[in-house]
Motif scaffolding. Structure first.
Motif, short mmCIF file in Angstrom:
data_model
loop_
_atom_site.label_atom_id
_atom_site.label_comp_id
_atom_site.label_asym_id
_atom_site.label_seq_id
_atom_site.Cartn_x
_atom_site.Cartn_y
_atom_site.Cartn_z
N GLY A 199 68.50 59.47 34.33
CA GLY A 199 68.82 60.85 34.67
C GLY A 199 67.54 61.65 34.75
N SER A 200 67.64 62.96 34.81
CA SER A 200 66.44 63.79 34.95
C SER A 200 65.63 63.86 33.66
CB SER A 200 66.82 65.20 35.40
OG SER A 200 67.66 65.80 34.44
N ASP A 201 66.28 63.86 32.50
CA ASP A 201 65.55 63.95 31.23
C ASP A 201 66.00 62.89 30.23
OD1 ASP A 201 68.04 64.93 30.57
OD2 ASP A 201 67.26 66.52 29.29
N MET A 202 66.79 61.92 30.68
CA MET A 202 67.27 60.89 29.76
C MET A 202 67.49 59.58 30.52
SD MET A 202 70.42 60.97 27.04
CE MET A 202 71.77 60.85 28.16
N VAL A 203 67.24 58.47 29.82
CA VAL A 203 67.52 57.16 30.38
C VAL A 203 68.33 56.35 29.36
CG1 VAL A 203 65.41 57.10 31.77
CG2 VAL A 203 65.42 56.02 29.51
N LEU A 204 69.02 55.36 29.87
CA LEU A 204 69.65 54.33 29.04
C LEU A 204 68.83 53.08 29.28
CD1 LEU A 204 72.04 53.45 27.22
CD2 LEU A 204 73.23 52.80 29.34
N ALA A 205 68.27 52.52 28.22
CA ALA A 205 67.33 51.41 28.38
C ALA A 205 67.64 50.28 27.41
CB ALA A 205 65.90 51.89 28.16
N ALA A 206 67.43 49.06 27.88
CA ALA A 206 67.51 47.88 27.03
C ALA A 206 66.10 47.53 26.59
CB ALA A 206 68.14 46.72 27.78
N HIS A 207 65.93 47.30 25.29
CA HIS A 207 64.63 46.93 24.72
C HIS A 207 64.74 45.51 24.19
CE1 HIS A 207 64.73 51.35 24.43
NE2 HIS A 207 63.44 51.26 24.65
N ARG A 208 63.80 44.66 24.57
CA ARG A 208 63.77 43.27 24.10
C ARG A 208 62.58 43.08 23.15
NH1 ARG A 208 65.27 43.63 29.05
NH2 ARG A 208 63.23 43.37 29.99
N THR A 209 62.90 42.54 21.96
CA THR A 209 61.88 42.35 20.93
C THR A 209 61.97 40.92 20.40
OG1 THR A 209 62.18 44.66 20.27
CG2 THR A 209 61.03 43.22 18.72
N PRO A 210 60.85 40.19 20.40
CA PRO A 210 60.88 38.85 19.81
C PRO A 210 61.18 38.91 18.32
CG PRO A 210 58.79 39.26 20.97
CD PRO A 210 59.54 40.55 20.91
N VAL A 211 62.04 38.03 17.84
CA VAL A 211 62.36 37.91 16.41
C VAL A 211 62.33 36.44 16.04
CG1 VAL A 211 63.69 40.06 16.26
CG2 VAL A 211 64.85 37.94 16.86
N ALA A 212 62.42 36.16 14.75
CA ALA A 212 62.42 34.78 14.24
C ALA A 212 61.20 34.02 14.76
CB ALA A 212 63.71 34.07 14.61
N GLY A 213 60.04 34.66 14.64
CA GLY A 213 58.81 34.00 15.05
C GLY A 213 58.74 33.75 16.54
N GLY A 214 59.45 34.55 17.33
CA GLY A 214 59.43 34.40 18.78
C GLY A 214 60.46 33.42 19.31
N ARG A 215 61.24 32.81 18.40
CA ARG A 215 62.24 31.83 18.84
C ARG A 215 63.48 32.52 19.41
NH1 ARG A 215 60.56 30.14 13.92
NH2 ARG A 215 62.51 30.73 12.95
N LEU A 216 63.72 33.78 19.03
CA LEU A 216 64.87 34.54 19.51
C LEU A 216 64.38 35.88 20.05
CD1 LEU A 216 67.28 34.05 16.46
CD2 LEU A 216 67.39 32.84 18.65
N THR A 217 65.24 36.51 20.84
CA THR A 217 64.94 37.85 21.35
C THR A 217 66.08 38.77 20.96
OG1 THR A 217 63.71 36.94 23.22
CG2 THR A 217 64.49 39.21 23.43
N ALA A 218 65.72 39.85 20.29
CA ALA A 218 66.70 40.89 19.95
C ALA A 218 66.73 41.89 21.10
CB ALA A 218 66.32 41.59 18.66
N THR A 219 67.93 42.25 21.53
CA THR A 219 68.08 43.25 22.58
C THR A 219 68.86 44.43 22.02
OG1 THR A 219 68.09 41.54 24.29
CG2 THR A 219 68.95 43.70 24.91
N THR A 220 68.24 45.60 22.11
CA THR A 220 68.92 46.82 21.72
C THR A 220 69.09 47.66 22.99
OG1 THR A 220 66.85 47.98 21.24
CG2 THR A 220 67.93 46.85 19.40
N VAL A 221 70.12 48.48 22.99
CA VAL A 221 70.32 49.43 24.09
C VAL A 221 70.26 50.82 23.45
CG1 VAL A 221 71.88 50.24 25.89
CG2 VAL A 221 71.71 47.78 25.40
N GLU A 222 69.43 51.67 24.04
CA GLU A 222 69.22 53.00 23.47
C GLU A 222 69.17 54.06 24.56
OE1 GLU A 222 66.12 53.02 20.21
OE2 GLU A 222 65.76 51.04 21.06
#
Length: 189
Positions: free
Chosen positions: A81-104
């Motif tokens: 939008g003009s002043d807001m977005v909905l975004a997925a964030h990917r972060t490595p977890v478990a020593g890089g063996r998994l990826t955590a995905t959050t939506v914010e």
């Protein structure tokens, strides 16, 4: 009959592992609203030798601008939008063996504030604020604060104790990268 008991234990154990992996990666969100506990995130303050507008642009670039390849690997804008977005964030977890995905949701108040609110992730609720204030004549102070909430009383409090420090470590790494890039851009100009 022993086989039935063994297979039931296998199913329960498999369900527990799948549930844990779902929570860790953000694929399974549990928000029951019972026994809600909150814990603070931060505060964390970083002084950046760059003008506030430059720091704001560095933070906002993956969401509002043209993201670099490494930023696209970490952030996907799902709706803008003009002043807001909905975004997925990917972060490595478990020593890089998994990826955590959050939506914010990410809301921008130029040039002094960026707000994040969790929509889906490993805990029911997170709200975060990055406040950018002028510090001296040319520098910027970035102050991060937030709150992380979990459900289910002591179990949720334990889970918040697991997730919270990792969440804050991810934010610290992001702030370090913001500082480095904003100072690089300022030195270049």
């Amino acid at each position: 009959m022993a086989w039935a008991g063994g297979s039931a234990a296998f199913v329960v154990a498999g369900g527990a592992v799948a549930g844990y992996l779902g929570l860790v990666t953000g694929a399974l969100s549990i928000d029951v609203g019972a026994g809600r506990r909150t814990r603070p995130l931060g505060p964390r303050t970083v002084d950046v030798e760059a003008p506030r507008e430059v720091v704001f642009e560095v933070i906002a670039q993956p969401y509002l601008g043209r993201a670099t390849r490494s930023e696209r690997e970490k952030v996907s804008v799902l709706e803008k939008g003009s002043d807001m977005v909905l975004a997925a964030h990917r972060t490595p977890v478990a020593g890089g063996r998994l990826t955590a995905t959050t939506v914010e949701t990410v809301r921008f108040t130029r040039p002094e504030r960026i707000d994040f609110r969790l929509v889906r992730g490993p805990v029911p609720a997170v709200s975060e604020v990055f406040e950018l204030s002028e510090h001296g004549t040319t520098d910027t102070r970035v102050t991060y604060t937030g709150e992380l909430a979990t459900d289910l009383w002591a179990l949720g409090q334990w889970w918040g104790g697991v997730v919270g420090p990792r969440w804050e470590a991810t934010v610290a790494a992001s702030l370090s990268a913001v500082k480095q890039e904003a100072e690089r851009r300022t030195a270049r100009d």
